[in-house]
Scaffold this motif. Structure first.
Motif, PDB file in Angstrom:
ATOM      1  N   GLU A   1       0.824  -1.208   0.000  1.00 23.75           N
ATOM      2  CA  GLU A   1       0.000   0.000   0.000  1.00 23.75           C
ATOM      3  C   GLU A   1       0.860   1.261   0.000  1.00 23.75           C
ATOM      4  OE1 GLU A   1      -3.794  -1.978   2.381  1.00 23.75           O
ATOM      5  OE2 GLU A   1      -2.583  -0.451   3.356  1.00 23.75           O
ATOM      6  N   LEU A   2       1.962   1.239   0.731  1.00 24.17           N
ATOM      7  CA  LEU A   2       2.858   2.393   0.775  1.00 24.17           C
ATOM      8  C   LEU A   2       3.461   2.669  -0.593  1.00 24.17           C
ATOM      9  CD1 LEU A   2       4.163   4.485   2.705  1.00 24.17           C
ATOM     10  CD2 LEU A   2       6.040   2.846   3.006  1.00 24.17           C
ATOM     11  N   GLU A   3       3.884   1.622  -1.284  1.00 17.01           N
ATOM     12  CA  GLU A   3       4.441   1.779  -2.633  1.00 17.01           C
ATOM     13  C   GLU A   3       3.409   2.368  -3.591  1.00 17.01           C
ATOM     14  OE1 GLU A   3       7.325   1.335  -4.053  1.00 17.01           O
ATOM     15  OE2 GLU A   3       8.537  -0.018  -2.833  1.00 17.01           O
ATOM     16  N   GLY A   4       2.180   1.859  -3.537  1.00 14.56           N
ATOM     17  CA  GLY A   4       1.152   2.346  -4.442  1.00 14.56           C
ATOM     18  C   GLY A   4       0.782   3.795  -4.201  1.00 14.56           C
ATOM     19  N   VAL A   5       0.595   4.160  -2.939  1.00 15.25           N
ATOM     20  CA  VAL A   5       0.221   5.536  -2.594  1.00 15.25           C
ATOM     21  C   VAL A   5       1.342   6.508  -2.951  1.00 15.25           C
ATOM     22  CG1 VAL A   5      -0.325   7.094  -0.684  1.00 15.25           C
ATOM     23  CG2 VAL A   5      -1.418   4.851  -0.820  1.00 15.25           C
ATOM     24  N   CYS A   6       2.578   6.136  -2.640  1.00 17.51           N
ATOM     25  CA  CYS A   6       3.705   7.034  -2.900  1.00 17.51           C
ATOM     26  C   CYS A   6       3.967   7.191  -4.402  1.00 17.51           C
ATOM     27  CB  CYS A   6       4.954   6.512  -2.198  1.00 17.51           C
ATOM     28  SG  CYS A   6       4.935   6.781  -0.410  1.00 17.51           S
ATOM     29  N   MET A   7       3.753   6.134  -5.176  1.00 22.00           N
ATOM     30  CA  MET A   7       3.933   6.252  -6.615  1.00 22.00           C
ATOM     31  C   MET A   7       2.910   7.224  -7.213  1.00 22.00           C
ATOM     32  SD  MET A   7       4.197   3.203  -9.455  1.00 22.00           S
ATOM     33  CE  MET A   7       5.611   2.546  -8.571  1.00 22.00           C
ATOM     34  N   LEU A   8       1.656   7.107  -6.765  1.00 23.48           N
ATOM     35  CA  LEU A   8       0.620   8.030  -7.226  1.00 23.48           C
ATOM     36  C   LEU A   8       0.951   9.454  -6.808  1.00 23.48           C
ATOM     37  CD1 LEU A   8      -2.149   8.606  -8.485  1.00 23.48           C
ATOM     38  CD2 LEU A   8      -3.177   8.079  -6.249  1.00 23.48           C
ATOM     39  N   LEU A   9       1.437   9.626  -5.586  1.00 24.35           N
ATOM     40  CA  LEU A   9       1.788  10.953  -5.090  1.00 24.35           C
ATOM     41  C   LEU A   9       2.911  11.567  -5.926  1.00 24.35           C
ATOM     42  CD1 LEU A   9       1.333  13.088  -2.901  1.00 24.35           C
ATOM     43  CD2 LEU A   9       3.016  11.881  -1.484  1.00 24.35           C
ATOM     44  N   GLY A  10       3.890  10.766  -6.305  1.00 30.26           N
ATOM     45  CA  GLY A  10       4.973  11.258  -7.146  1.00 30.26           C
ATOM     46  C   GLY A  10       4.491  11.747  -8.496  1.00 30.26           C
ATOM     47  N   VAL A  11       3.563  10.998  -9.092  1.00 27.93           N
ATOM     48  CA  VAL A  11       3.009  11.401 -10.385  1.00 27.93           C
ATOM     49  C   VAL A  11       2.248  12.721 -10.265  1.00 27.93           C
ATOM     50  CG1 VAL A  11       1.342  10.775 -12.183  1.00 27.93           C
ATOM     51  CG2 VAL A  11       2.890   9.041 -11.253  1.00 27.93           C
ATOM     52  N   VAL A  12       1.458  12.858  -9.209  1.00 32.23           N
ATOM     53  CA  VAL A  12       0.656  14.071  -9.014  1.00 32.23           C
ATOM     54  C   VAL A  12       1.550  15.290  -8.802  1.00 32.23           C
ATOM     55  CG1 VAL A  12      -0.975  15.210  -7.476  1.00 32.23           C
ATOM     56  CG2 VAL A  12      -1.354  12.840  -8.152  1.00 32.23           C
TER      57      VAL A  12
ATOM     58  N   CYS B   1      13.290   5.722  -1.561  1.00 32.24           N
ATOM     59  CA  CYS B   1      13.218   5.972  -0.128  1.00 32.24           C
ATOM     60  C   CYS B   1      12.719   4.747   0.631  1.00 32.24           C
ATOM     61  CB  CYS B   1      12.307   7.160   0.141  1.00 32.24           C
ATOM     62  SG  CYS B   1      11.771   7.348   1.861  1.00 32.24           S
ATOM     63  N   ILE B   2      11.647   4.137   0.144  1.00 33.31           N
ATOM     64  CA  ILE B   2      11.032   3.010   0.845  1.00 33.31           C
ATOM     65  C   ILE B   2      11.969   1.811   0.888  1.00 33.31           C
ATOM     66  CG2 ILE B   2       9.128   1.359   0.779  1.00 33.31           C
ATOM     67  CD1 ILE B   2       7.465   3.640  -0.551  1.00 33.31           C
ATOM     68  N   THR B   3      12.563   1.460  -0.239  1.00 33.34           N
ATOM     69  CA  THR B   3      13.448   0.300  -0.264  1.00 33.34           C
ATOM     70  C   THR B   3      14.729   0.546   0.527  1.00 33.34           C
ATOM     71  OG1 THR B   3      14.223   1.117  -2.424  1.00 33.34           O
ATOM     72  CG2 THR B   3      12.605  -0.654  -2.434  1.00 33.34           C
ATOM     73  N   ALA B   4      15.219   1.780   0.518  1.00 40.65           N
ATOM     74  CA  ALA B   4      16.400   2.102   1.320  1.00 40.65           C
ATOM     75  C   ALA B   4      16.104   1.958   2.808  1.00 40.65           C
ATOM     76  CB  ALA B   4      16.880   3.511   1.009  1.00 40.65           C
ATOM     77  N   ALA B   5      14.906   2.374   3.239  1.00 40.56           N
ATOM     78  CA  ALA B   5      14.519   2.230   4.644  1.00 40.56           C
ATOM     79  C   ALA B   5      14.397   0.760   5.036  1.00 40.56           C
ATOM     80  CB  ALA B   5      13.197   2.958   4.901  1.00 40.56           C
ATOM     81  N   ARG B   6      13.915  -0.074   4.125  1.00 37.80           N
ATOM     82  CA  ARG B   6      13.835  -1.510   4.401  1.00 37.80           C
ATOM     83  C   ARG B   6      15.216  -2.094   4.676  1.00 37.80           C
ATOM     84  NH1 ARG B   6      10.656  -3.640  -0.760  1.00 37.80           N
ATOM     85  NH2 ARG B   6      11.278  -5.670   0.108  1.00 37.80           N
ATOM     86  N   LEU B   7      16.191  -1.692   3.892  1.00 37.61           N
ATOM     87  CA  LEU B   7      17.555  -2.193   4.086  1.00 37.61           C
ATOM     88  C   LEU B   7      18.176  -1.628   5.358  1.00 37.61           C
ATOM     89  CD1 LEU B   7      18.809  -1.950   0.403  1.00 37.61           C
ATOM     90  CD2 LEU B   7      18.429  -4.040   1.710  1.00 37.61           C
ATOM     91  N   GLN B   8      17.955  -0.344   5.629  1.00 35.09           N
ATOM     92  CA  GLN B   8      18.540   0.277   6.813  1.00 35.09           C
ATOM     93  C   GLN B   8      17.981  -0.343   8.086  1.00 35.09           C
ATOM     94  OE1 GLN B   8      18.166   4.534   6.828  1.00 35.09           O
ATOM     95  NE2 GLN B   8      19.191   4.774   8.799  1.00 35.09           N
TER      96      GLN B   8
END
Length: 460
Positions: free
Chosen positions: A103-114, A160-167
């Protein structure tokens, strides 16, 4: 005597708390990756300086990159440090993590486009406020570059999201992969033969961010076993805590993020070449700041999150204070050494092709002025991680307001007198004022409720 002293030193090192060892080890790894990544970025800057020098093309590129990444980076800056403690708490809850990530990936991708679309649609208004003193040709190039750099604003959230997962799993390879966009851009600049072409700047930057996002996703999936396919919904119980925290942090985050466009505004009013001069100096500074401030903040955040999850607040604050003072001293030492080596560093990195000796002198002057901020940035980044983990949003907002006032006032007073050097000096004064405020607030009891342990983030 020497043998005895070495023996005492070894015993003290062995007696150092495990937390400090983990922090030091993580910081060392991140510093190495930052050095390699920023080193790649330095080669990219060398190529840009050789190809374009200081002029309208670089002004347009740096302004366009600032505009297209400003709002995404504002959100990312707050989101990334919130996600790490959250992901730490969900290490053993794979189903919850899978739902929230999708859900975070989907919402953030839409936000980036907007956000990116709104920027392009509002370009005439944006150009009036940010680039009115630049030439018409430079503004036209900036518009073309904005369209070519649109993927940067969209993919920044995924990075950002994938980097936080690794960190969250103390995997710091994401820091090394930050060099990928610079490496791809460097290749495009070297391959495309036309000296005035905007194509390598557009394609190199956008494709580089796309490659970085893909590699991060693959590595993060191997680290936590999550595929994170984007989905537009808000069913995860972790949305309540996340949205509340982001909204609280955004107040201060938006204020701080305004500093970059404000700088661009003042630099644009100085005239052509000022943005490029400041940009070259700032990029060298980011190498130095990244090796210290970025390294310690990324290394210490997961460990502070574990301490707070165990409700060991005293140890967390004591650890943060000790490392803040250590980094302040290291930053001061690094600034002194860098001041002495500044002319040689700038000449080595940039002085070739269209980048002249006079350009090198101008960049060196601005770079040396910027070294004032280094010690305070080193120390301040540590305290920020603690304040966010403790949910001390009110203190962060208060400090952000003070920092912005100091920065804006400094720009108003210093930019007309000293140009790009004045803008950089104002940044140093802002960083110093912010660090003093962090120390004052650190010694005061928190006025906010403590952050809930990560495993209970679904409740408020």
């Amino acid at each position: 005597m020497l043998t005895s002293a070495l023996g005492v030193l070894r015993r003290r090192i062995r007696n150092v708390h495990t937390d400090h060892r983990r922090i030091a080890r993580g910081a060392a790894i991140v510093s190495l990756f930052v050095f390699l990544g920023k080193g790649t970025g330095a080669f990219k800057e060398m190529a840009v300086a050789y190809r374009y020098g200081i002029g309208g093309t670089v002004d347009a590129y740096q302004l366009a990159l600032t505009l297209v990444s400003w709002l995404p980076l504002t959100l990312i800056g707050e989101l990334s440090i919130l996600l790490v403690p959250l992901f730490v708490g969900m290490r053993d809850k794979k189903e919850e993590l899978a739902q929230f990530l999708a859900e975070l990936e989907g919402v953030c991708m839409l936000l980036g486009v907007v956000l990116t679309s709104l920027l392009l649609l509002s370009w005439p208004l944006v150009a009036h406020f940010t680039a009115s003193n630049l030439s018409e040709h430079t503004r036209t190039m900036c518009l073309y570059l904005l369209m070519g750099l649109a993927p940067v604003g969209i993919l920044s959230f995924t990075v950002c999201i994938t980097a936080a997962r690794l960190q969250a799993r103390e995997r710091h390879i994401n820091t090394l992969l930050e060099s990928v966009p610079a490496l791809v851009l460097l290749c495009f600049i070297l391959v495309v033969p036309h000296r005035d072409s905007l194509l390598p700047l557009m394609l190199g930057t956008s494709l580089g961010v796309a490659v970085q996002a893909l590699l991060l996703r693959i590595i993060a999936r191997n680290a936590d076993g999550q595929k994170a396919r984007p989905r537009l919904s808000f069913r995860s119980p972790h949305w309540g805590k996340t949205l509340h925290s982001v909204s609280m942090l955004m107040v201060g985050g938006v204020i701080v993020s305004m500093i970059t466009p404000v700088d661009q505004y003042f630099l644009a009013h100085v005239g052509d070449g000022a943005i490029a001069t400041y940009g070259y100096a700032y990029r060298v500074l980011t190498l130095l700041i990244g090796m210290g401030a970025l390294a310690i903040s990324r290394a210490i955040l997961p460990i502070l999150a574990e301490m707070l999850a165990a409700k060991d607040f005293v140890r967390a604050r004591d650890t943060a204070l000790k490392w803040s003072l250590v980094m302040l001293a290291l930053g001061a030492l690094g600034a002194v050494v860098s001041y002495v080596l500044a002319p040689w560093i700038v000449q080595l990195l940039f002085q070739r092709g269209a980048f002249t000796a006079d350009d090198a002198k101008a960049v060196t002057l601005v770079f040396r002025t910027g070294l004032l901020q280094v010690p305070f940035a080193f120390g301040g980044f540590v305290v920020i991680q603690l304040f966010v983990s403790e949910a001390r949003y009110r203190a962060l907002t208060f400090i952000a307001v003070i920092s912005f006032v100091v920065k804006a006032g400094g720009n108003v007073l210093l930019a007309p007198l000293y140009g790009a050097q004045g803008v950089m000096l104002a940044t140093g004064l802002m960083t110093a004022a912010g660090f003093v405020c962090y120390l004052v607030c650190l010694k005061q009891p928190s006025g906010e409720p403590r952050a809930m342990p990560p495993q209970k983030v679904s409740g408020e």
